[in-house]
Scaffold this active site. Structure first.
Site, PDB file in Angstrom:
ATOM      1  N   ASP A 119       0.847  -1.196   0.000  1.00 54.50           N
ATOM      2  CA  ASP A 119       0.000   0.000   0.000  1.00 54.50           C
ATOM      3  C   ASP A 119       0.879   1.242   0.000  1.00 54.50           C
ATOM      4  O   ASP A 119       2.092   1.144   0.217  1.00 54.50           O
ATOM      5  CB  ASP A 119      -1.028  -0.028   1.133  1.00 54.50           C
ATOM      6  CG  ASP A 119      -0.474   0.307   2.506  1.00 54.50           C
ATOM      7  OD1 ASP A 119       0.733   0.095   2.738  1.00 54.50           O
ATOM      8  OD2 ASP A 119      -1.252   0.769   3.361  1.00 54.50           O
ATOM      9  N   TYR A 160       2.869   4.863   0.725  1.00 51.55           N
ATOM     10  CA  TYR A 160       3.473   5.539   1.877  1.00 51.55           C
ATOM     11  C   TYR A 160       2.427   6.438   2.524  1.00 51.55           C
ATOM     12  O   TYR A 160       1.627   7.069   1.832  1.00 51.55           O
ATOM     13  CB  TYR A 160       4.677   6.370   1.435  1.00 51.55           C
ATOM     14  CG  TYR A 160       5.809   5.565   0.836  1.00 51.55           C
ATOM     15  CD1 TYR A 160       6.500   4.625   1.591  1.00 51.55           C
ATOM     16  CD2 TYR A 160       6.205   5.764  -0.490  1.00 51.55           C
ATOM     17  CE1 TYR A 160       7.554   3.896   1.043  1.00 51.55           C
ATOM     18  CE2 TYR A 160       7.254   5.045  -1.044  1.00 51.55           C
ATOM     19  CZ  TYR A 160       7.923   4.104  -0.265  1.00 51.55           C
ATOM     20  OH  TYR A 160       8.962   3.394  -0.815  1.00 51.55           O
ATOM     21  N   PHE A 199       6.691   1.763  -4.203  1.00 49.51           N
ATOM     22  CA  PHE A 199       8.064   1.965  -3.732  1.00 49.51           C
ATOM     23  C   PHE A 199       8.651   3.337  -4.073  1.00 49.51           C
ATOM     24  O   PHE A 199       9.714   3.698  -3.601  1.00 49.51           O
ATOM     25  CB  PHE A 199       9.003   0.862  -4.253  1.00 49.51           C
ATOM     26  CG  PHE A 199       8.670  -0.515  -3.756  1.00 49.51           C
ATOM     27  CD1 PHE A 199       8.951  -0.884  -2.451  1.00 49.51           C
ATOM     28  CD2 PHE A 199       8.055  -1.438  -4.587  1.00 49.51           C
ATOM     29  CE1 PHE A 199       8.632  -2.150  -1.973  1.00 49.51           C
ATOM     30  CE2 PHE A 199       7.735  -2.715  -4.128  1.00 49.51           C
ATOM     31  CZ  PHE A 199       8.020  -3.068  -2.817  1.00 49.51           C
ATOM     32  N   HIS A 256      10.661  -9.373   1.191  1.00 48.63           N
ATOM     33  CA  HIS A 256      10.407  -7.936   1.050  1.00 48.63           C
ATOM     34  C   HIS A 256      11.702  -7.150   1.226  1.00 48.63           C
ATOM     35  O   HIS A 256      12.553  -7.525   2.043  1.00 48.63           O
ATOM     36  CB  HIS A 256       9.382  -7.480   2.100  1.00 48.63           C
ATOM     37  CG  HIS A 256       8.792  -6.147   1.810  1.00 48.63           C
ATOM     38  ND1 HIS A 256       9.426  -4.964   2.151  1.00 48.63           N
ATOM     39  CD2 HIS A 256       7.637  -5.790   1.194  1.00 48.63           C
ATOM     40  CE1 HIS A 256       8.683  -3.944   1.754  1.00 48.63           C
ATOM     41  NE2 HIS A 256       7.594  -4.406   1.177  1.00 48.63           N
TER      42      HIS A 256
END
Length: 222
Positions: free
Chosen positions: A67, A69, A80, A189
């Site tokens: 999701d 920032y 990202f 991740h």
């Protein structure tokens, strides 16, 4: 707010067969009310940046995040990625470190991944909005159904695509990639909270190899 009307037409056409319009209508109402209450990120004009910058036909690589920032000025619609001038977040620093270790590419001077998106890298989050200061606050409201439709639409592409799944959440989406001509890359991740499983994955060189094998060129990551 009508989310389908906000989508670029070419994405609307390929996603609509995979969508339950009742869920989309409910999601649209929820998102509309959240923006009205504010703050919600990214700004509404950046909500579909990933789709606007990368068309279905152009999509060669799909990098899936979770999701957006949740701090002011960060999210701008690409997984990202952050705007120029915003401090590069820890996960993206690790992505840049892997890029340098794998391909020798010097880390970019900022965290804006728009140049990747313009080359056919679909920088997609599974959830496309978030309440300010409240990570995952818009999970389980219908976005996952909406973005699963995007993944299914990319899976329908007759052209080979490299699906890049980083972290347990993204890896759950592997079942949506059913056409054998696509490539799927999985790793942990990139968050520093995950001390192993991402660094050393060599995904950037594997993406280039898969694209070359498919006759789909290469990505300039610098």
């Amino acid at each position: 707010m009508d989310l389908l009307e906000l989508l670029p037409p070419e994405w609307r056409d390929v996603m609509k067969p995979h969508l339950d319009l009742t869920i989309v209508e409910s999601l649209s109402s929820f998102v509309d009310s959240e923006y009205a209450a504010g703050p919600v990120y990214p700004p509404v004009e950046d909500l579909f940046s990933a789709f606007r910058l990368t068309s279905p036909a152009q999509t060669r690589v799909l990098i899936l995040g979770q999701d957006p920032y949740h701090k002011p000025g960060q999210a701008h619609g690409l997984s990202f990625s952050v705007r120029p001038g915003v401090s590069v977040p820890p996960s993206l620093r690790n992505i840049y470190k892997e890029l340098q270790d794998d391909l020798g590419v010097k880390p970019p001077s900022n965290g804006d991944l728009t140049p990747w998106a313009k080359q056919g890298v679909l920088m997609l989050n599974a959830v496309l909005t978030v309440r300010g200061g409240q990570p995952t606050s818009h999970a389980d409201k219908g976005w996952e159904h909406f973005t699963d439709a995007a993944i299914k639409a990319v899976n329908d592409s007759p052209y080979p695509v490299v699906f890049v799944l980083w972290g347990a959440y993204a890896r759950k989406k592997k079942s949506l990639v059913r056409n054998a001509h696509h490539a799927v890359l999985e790793a942990g991740h990139p968050s520093p909270m995950n001390p192993k499983g991402f660094l050393g994955c060599k995904h950037f060189s594997q993406i280039q190899d898969a694209l070359a094998k498919a006759g789909r060129g290469s990505v300039t990551w610098s």
